[in-house]
Write a protein that holds these residues in place. Structure first.
Motif, PDB file in Angstrom:
ATOM      1  N   GLU A  33       6.608   7.087  -2.408  1.00 51.70           N
ATOM      2  CA  GLU A  33       7.866   6.129  -2.603  1.00 51.70           C
ATOM      3  C   GLU A  33       8.313   6.308  -4.180  1.00 51.70           C
ATOM      4  O   GLU A  33       9.540   6.387  -4.597  1.00 51.70           O
ATOM      5  CB  GLU A  33       7.327   4.783  -2.308  1.00 51.70           C
ATOM      6  CG  GLU A  33       8.485   3.721  -2.269  1.00 51.70           C
ATOM      7  CD  GLU A  33       7.931   2.305  -2.131  1.00 51.70           C
ATOM      8  OE1 GLU A  33       7.009   1.994  -1.366  1.00 51.70           O
ATOM      9  OE2 GLU A  33       8.702   1.521  -2.444  1.00 51.70           O
ATOM     10  N   ARG A  37      11.883   7.455  -5.522  1.00 53.07           N
ATOM     11  CA  ARG A  37      12.726   6.363  -6.302  1.00 53.07           C
ATOM     12  C   ARG A  37      13.003   7.021  -7.557  1.00 53.07           C
ATOM     13  O   ARG A  37      14.408   7.014  -8.085  1.00 53.07           O
ATOM     14  CB  ARG A  37      11.788   5.168  -6.569  1.00 53.07           C
ATOM     15  CG  ARG A  37      12.647   4.335  -7.647  1.00 53.07           C
ATOM     16  CD  ARG A  37      11.805   2.674  -7.620  1.00 53.07           C
ATOM     17  NE  ARG A  37      11.861   2.079  -6.216  1.00 53.07           N
ATOM     18  CZ  ARG A  37      10.543   1.756  -5.598  1.00 53.07           C
ATOM     19  NH1 ARG A  37       9.611   2.150  -6.047  1.00 53.07           N
ATOM     20  NH2 ARG A  37      10.864   0.977  -4.594  1.00 53.07           N
ATOM     21  N   SER A 137      14.574   2.013   1.216  1.00 53.12           N
ATOM     22  CA  SER A 137      14.042   0.787   1.792  1.00 53.12           C
ATOM     23  C   SER A 137      13.187   0.839   3.077  1.00 53.12           C
ATOM     24  O   SER A 137      12.304   0.160   3.279  1.00 53.12           O
ATOM     25  CB  SER A 137      15.216  -0.108   1.843  1.00 53.12           C
ATOM     26  OG  SER A 137      15.418  -0.557   3.207  1.00 53.12           O
ATOM     27  N   HIS A 140       9.952   2.132   1.879  1.00 51.88           N
ATOM     28  CA  HIS A 140       9.149   0.862   1.494  1.00 51.88           C
ATOM     29  C   HIS A 140       8.575   0.044   2.625  1.00 51.88           C
ATOM     30  O   HIS A 140       7.518  -0.588   2.586  1.00 51.88           O
ATOM     31  CB  HIS A 140      10.003   0.210   0.372  1.00 51.88           C
ATOM     32  CG  HIS A 140       9.272  -1.020  -0.149  1.00 51.88           C
ATOM     33  ND1 HIS A 140       8.317  -1.048  -1.229  1.00 51.88           N
ATOM     34  CD2 HIS A 140       9.271  -2.426   0.280  1.00 51.88           C
ATOM     35  CE1 HIS A 140       7.886  -2.217  -1.321  1.00 51.88           C
ATOM     36  NE2 HIS A 140       8.218  -2.994  -0.624  1.00 51.88           N
ATOM     37  N   ARG A 141       9.479  -0.259   3.359  1.00 53.40           N
ATOM     38  CA  ARG A 141       9.090  -1.193   4.652  1.00 53.40           C
ATOM     39  C   ARG A 141       8.266  -0.614   5.579  1.00 53.40           C
ATOM     40  O   ARG A 141       7.134  -1.408   6.007  1.00 53.40           O
ATOM     41  CB  ARG A 141      10.430  -1.574   5.471  1.00 53.40           C
ATOM     42  CG  ARG A 141      11.366  -2.644   4.427  1.00 53.40           C
ATOM     43  CD  ARG A 141      12.736  -2.908   4.913  1.00 53.40           C
ATOM     44  NE  ARG A 141      12.387  -3.580   6.364  1.00 53.40           N
ATOM     45  CZ  ARG A 141      13.517  -3.909   7.113  1.00 53.40           C
ATOM     46  NH1 ARG A 141      14.566  -3.430   7.071  1.00 53.40           N
ATOM     47  NH2 ARG A 141      13.401  -4.774   8.193  1.00 53.40           N
ATOM     48  N   ASP A 144       4.915  -0.741   4.098  1.00 51.63           N
ATOM     49  CA  ASP A 144       4.329  -2.283   3.828  1.00 51.63           C
ATOM     50  C   ASP A 144       3.646  -2.527   5.491  1.00 51.63           C
ATOM     51  O   ASP A 144       2.906  -3.233   5.591  1.00 51.63           O
ATOM     52  CB  ASP A 144       5.486  -2.980   3.768  1.00 51.63           C
ATOM     53  CG  ASP A 144       5.258  -4.470   3.207  1.00 51.63           C
ATOM     54  OD1 ASP A 144       4.594  -4.572   2.342  1.00 51.63           O
ATOM     55  OD2 ASP A 144       5.787  -5.400   3.866  1.00 51.63           O
TER      56      ASP A 144
END
Lengths: 239, 239
Positions: A33, A37, A137, A140-141, A144
């Motif tokens: 990630e 980024r 996003s 990231h999700r 998670d």
């Protein structure tokens, strides 16, 4: 039911080993990630040094993949996991393969930051960044969701990919129009197009990881199934 | 030592199950190879019907992947394989993931045959077909190497990818020049460019499969290692 308690699914004496591998996957995900980024920041701020840093760091992701892969094979050989423990190891094996390839795509994206663009071209760089943020996003999700083995969150990321695909298609049309209007800019624009493609692929890989999470939680392989059947699996009670 | 006798590596009561899964992988490989060959024939002969047949057949490959995947997980759960048996199951799990994605790329390639091209454009279609033949030969050879778990053949395919990469780069340059000279042709040429990219990716995936064969035979993960270290692993005695 929403947030599965992973430890509940891990039983017996190899609990620690499995937890350690799971944590390594999260570290690997965090690094992947960060790479994506940084690649996007490098494009936005024309930071060539940062782009080169991204290119130099990919080997770390590769090394993590090999290490986790080995640990998974060791666990299977020594601990002979069954049921949800085995599903977890299989889900991890598949997830790290996708993460490693997301890392490769991140490298390709970083290369765009090594080019310089004129004012006209800045316009489609903004579209590229928007697509990049959307995909970041998703990544990231889904990481998670992986950390918590959260079925609903995984399903949401899976659904989110359609939006990334639409953004990608709009960007492709924009870039093709630009190339037709200014053919001399083609080689440079092609690099942007490859990056857009890489981002679209990262979205697909996040979708894959979401499918592995659903496989772990529900014990059902939802690749290649219809949206209805997928929804039914996710919404249904755990078998 | 060249041609490993696979049955030698399969011991115990689950011999038959393992053999059955191995045969399914070979069937799946055969179907993937046929899809790619048909896609290339469809382009060469402008056969839209054949191209559509390729597009309609991809679901069979997907179904085979899911089926074999399940069988592998069952074998791990029920038979608790160790050593080279476990390596075989892991190699199969990874191989079918790459085969399924080669199938997806084949679909993308078939779509080019749905377009019609003028005489000028025929020229780069020939280059595309040449790259296609090169990659098809890699796929054929790596499946053959898989069938016999032939270390040397796997290594040769691995080496062959550099040539496919060079062909791909030459074709990309040719296509970019063409786009700059005739910008109106860009959308159509872009499709050829995506196909070329798909072929290049198939080459990479054949390289992956070659690495899984080496992993099975030598028990060593050769992804991301230097060419020297790879050669050393292949040439060295089995540990």
């Amino acid at each position: 039911m929403d947030k599965m308690n992973v430890s509940k699914h891990i039983s017996g004496k190899f609990n620690d080993e499995l937890e350690s591998v799971r944590n390594k996957v999260l570290s690997m995900g965090g690094l992947v990630e960060k790479q994506l980024r940084d690649a996007l920041i490098a494009i936005e701020t024309s930071d060539q040094e940062l782009a080169e840093h991204v290119l130099r760091s990919d080997h770390k992701i590769n090394a993590m993949e090999v290490q986790i892969d080995e640990a998974c094979v060791q666990i299977i050989a020594k601990r002979q996991p069954a049921a949800s423990d085995l599903r977890l190891v299989i889900a991890i094996l598949k997830t790290i393969a996708d993460l490693e390839r997301i890392g490769d795509e991140g490298e390709r994206i970083a290369k765009v930051a090594l080019e310089s663009f004129n004012n006209d071209q800045q316009e489609f760089l903004v579209s590229l960044e928007n697509l990049g943020q959307q995909v970041l996003s998703m990544l990231h999700r889904v990481l998670d969701a992986f950390a918590r083995m959260d079925l609903d969150a995984a399903y949401e990321v899976h659904q989110q990919d359609a939006q990334a695909d639409r953004q990608y298609e709009a960007l492709t049309r924009q870039l093709m129009t630009y190339m037709m209007e200014d053919p001399r800019g083609i080689p440079k624009v092609m690099n942007v197009l490859w990056s857009a493609r890489s981002l679209e692929r990262i979205g697909d890989r996040c979708q894959n990881i979401a499918e592995y999470i659903i496989f772990f939680v529900k014990g059902k392989d939802v690749r290649h199934v219809s949206p209805e059947s997928m929804e039914q699996t996710v919404r249904g009670r755990t078998s």
